[in-house]
Design an enzyme around this catalytic site. Structure first.
Site, mmCIF file in Angstrom:
data_model
loop_
_atom_site.group_PDB
_atom_site.id
_atom_site.type_symbol
_atom_site.label_atom_id
_atom_site.label_comp_id
_atom_site.label_asym_id
_atom_site.label_seq_id
_atom_site.Cartn_x
_atom_site.Cartn_y
_atom_site.Cartn_z
ATOM 1 C CB ILE A 1 -49.036 12.260 1.970
ATOM 2 C CG1 ILE A 1 -49.140 11.685 0.321
ATOM 3 C CG2 ILE A 1 -50.090 11.963 2.321
ATOM 4 C CD1 ILE A 1 -48.763 10.164 0.010
ATOM 5 C CG ASN B 1 -53.781 14.385 16.272
ATOM 6 O OD1 ASN B 1 -53.622 15.543 16.645
ATOM 7 N ND2 ASN B 1 -53.606 14.923 14.617
ATOM 8 C CD GLN C 1 -50.835 8.371 17.348
ATOM 9 O OE1 GLN C 1 -51.079 8.515 18.930
ATOM 10 N NE2 GLN C 1 -49.585 7.838 17.153
ATOM 11 C CG HIS D 1 -47.280 11.771 13.122
ATOM 12 N ND1 HIS D 1 -47.312 10.412 14.311
ATOM 13 C CD2 HIS D 1 -47.775 12.036 13.230
ATOM 14 C CE1 HIS D 1 -49.465 10.767 13.398
ATOM 15 N NE2 HIS D 1 -48.938 11.915 13.110
ATOM 16 C CG HIS E 1 -49.785 16.862 12.431
ATOM 17 N ND1 HIS E 1 -49.854 16.610 11.633
ATOM 18 C CD2 HIS E 1 -49.301 15.266 13.331
ATOM 19 C CE1 HIS E 1 -50.877 15.424 11.231
ATOM 20 N NE2 HIS E 1 -50.451 14.658 12.635
HETATM 21 P P1 5GP Z 1 -52.478 11.508 12.417
HETATM 22 O O1 5GP Z 1 -53.586 11.676 12.343
HETATM 23 O O2 5GP Z 1 -51.635 10.871 12.519
HETATM 24 O O3 5GP Z 1 -51.480 12.721 13.734
HETATM 25 O O4 5GP Z 1 -51.530 12.010 11.163
HETATM 26 C C1 5GP Z 1 -51.109 11.659 10.181
HETATM 27 C C2 5GP Z 1 -50.453 12.515 8.785
HETATM 28 O O5 5GP Z 1 -49.518 11.930 8.151
HETATM 29 C C3 5GP Z 1 -51.374 13.377 8.398
HETATM 30 O O6 5GP Z 1 -51.802 13.950 8.397
HETATM 31 C C4 5GP Z 1 -51.040 12.118 7.150
HETATM 32 O O7 5GP Z 1 -52.072 12.717 5.498
HETATM 33 C C5 5GP Z 1 -49.761 11.790 7.028
HETATM 34 N N1 5GP Z 1 -50.044 10.917 6.202
HETATM 35 C C6 5GP Z 1 -50.488 9.566 6.096
HETATM 36 N N2 5GP Z 1 -49.905 9.032 5.220
HETATM 37 C C7 5GP Z 1 -48.954 9.428 5.173
HETATM 38 C C8 5GP Z 1 -47.321 9.115 3.902
HETATM 39 O O8 5GP Z 1 -47.696 7.716 3.082
HETATM 40 N N3 5GP Z 1 -46.566 9.796 4.059
HETATM 41 C C9 5GP Z 1 -46.594 11.174 3.763
HETATM 42 N N4 5GP Z 1 -46.256 12.071 3.831
HETATM 43 N N5 5GP Z 1 -47.823 11.589 5.329
HETATM 44 C C10 5GP Z 1 -48.626 10.494 5.548
#
Ligand code: 5GP
Ligand code: ZN
Length: 112
Positions: free
Chosen positions: A31, A86, A93, A99, A101
Site C-alpha cells: 500500500i 523483516n 517488522q 511476508h 517484500h
Molecule cells: P513490515 O514493516 O512489517 O516488513 O512491512 C509491512 C508492509 O505492509 C509495509 O510495507 C506496509 O506499507 C504494508 N502494509 C501495511 N498495511 C497494508 C495494507 O492494508 N495493505 C497493503 N497492501 N499493504 C499494507
C-alpha cells in the site's frame, strides 16, 4: 478466525491489489510502495515471522522464493529486484504475519 491484517487480506475481507494467489500463498501490491514495483508475498498460513518457522515450513518457503523471480519478472523487473524479510521488532517488522517484500524497477529508489 484471526483478526491479523494479512490473514484478513488473504481471506478477501480487506481489499488488496492482488498479483497472484494459490492454495498456499498470496501476492499483492504494498500500500506504501518503497520502489516503482513493490509487492508482498505472504503464506496463507499465519506465522508471525521467521522466528516462528520450523523445518515443516521449508517446502512453503522454497515455493515462495521460487515464485519471487517469476512474479517480479511478470511485473517488469527484468533488471533485478530486492527481497527483504523483516523479522520481529528489532528486525523492523510492523505487520506480524510473515511476508516477503519484493522491490524493483528503475533506480534510484529508497532502500528498505
Ligand atoms: P513490515 O514493516 O512489517 O516488513 O512491512 C509491512 C508492509 O505492509 C509495509 O510495507 C506496509 O506499507 C504494508 N502494509 C501495511 N498495511 C497494508 C495494507 O492494508 N495493505 C497493503 N497492501 N499493504 C499494507
Ligand atoms: Zn495472519
Amino acid at each position: 478466525m484471526s483478526s491479523c491484517l494479512f490473514c484478513r487480506i488473504a481471506r478477501g475481507e480487506i481489499p488488496s491489489k492482488k498479483i497472484y494467489e494459490d492454495d498456499d500463498v498470496l501476492a499483492f501490491h504494498d500500500i506504501h510502495p518503497a520502489a516503482p514495483v513493490h509487492f508482498l508475498l505472504v503464506p496463507k498460513l499465519h506465522l508471525d515471522s521467521l522466528l516462528d518457522a520450523g523445518s515443516e515450513h521449508e517446502a512453503l518457503f522454497g515455493k515462495m522464493i521460487g515464485l519471487a523471480p517469476r512474479l517480479a519478472k511478470e511485473l517488469g523487473c527484468d533488471n533485478g529486484f530486492r527481497v527483504v524479510i523483516n523479522n520481529g521488532p528489532d528486525g523492523g517488522q510492523e505487520v506480524f504475519h510473515l511476508h516477503i517484500h519484493i522491490m524493483g524497477g528503475p533506480r534510484p529508489w529508497k532502500r528498505l
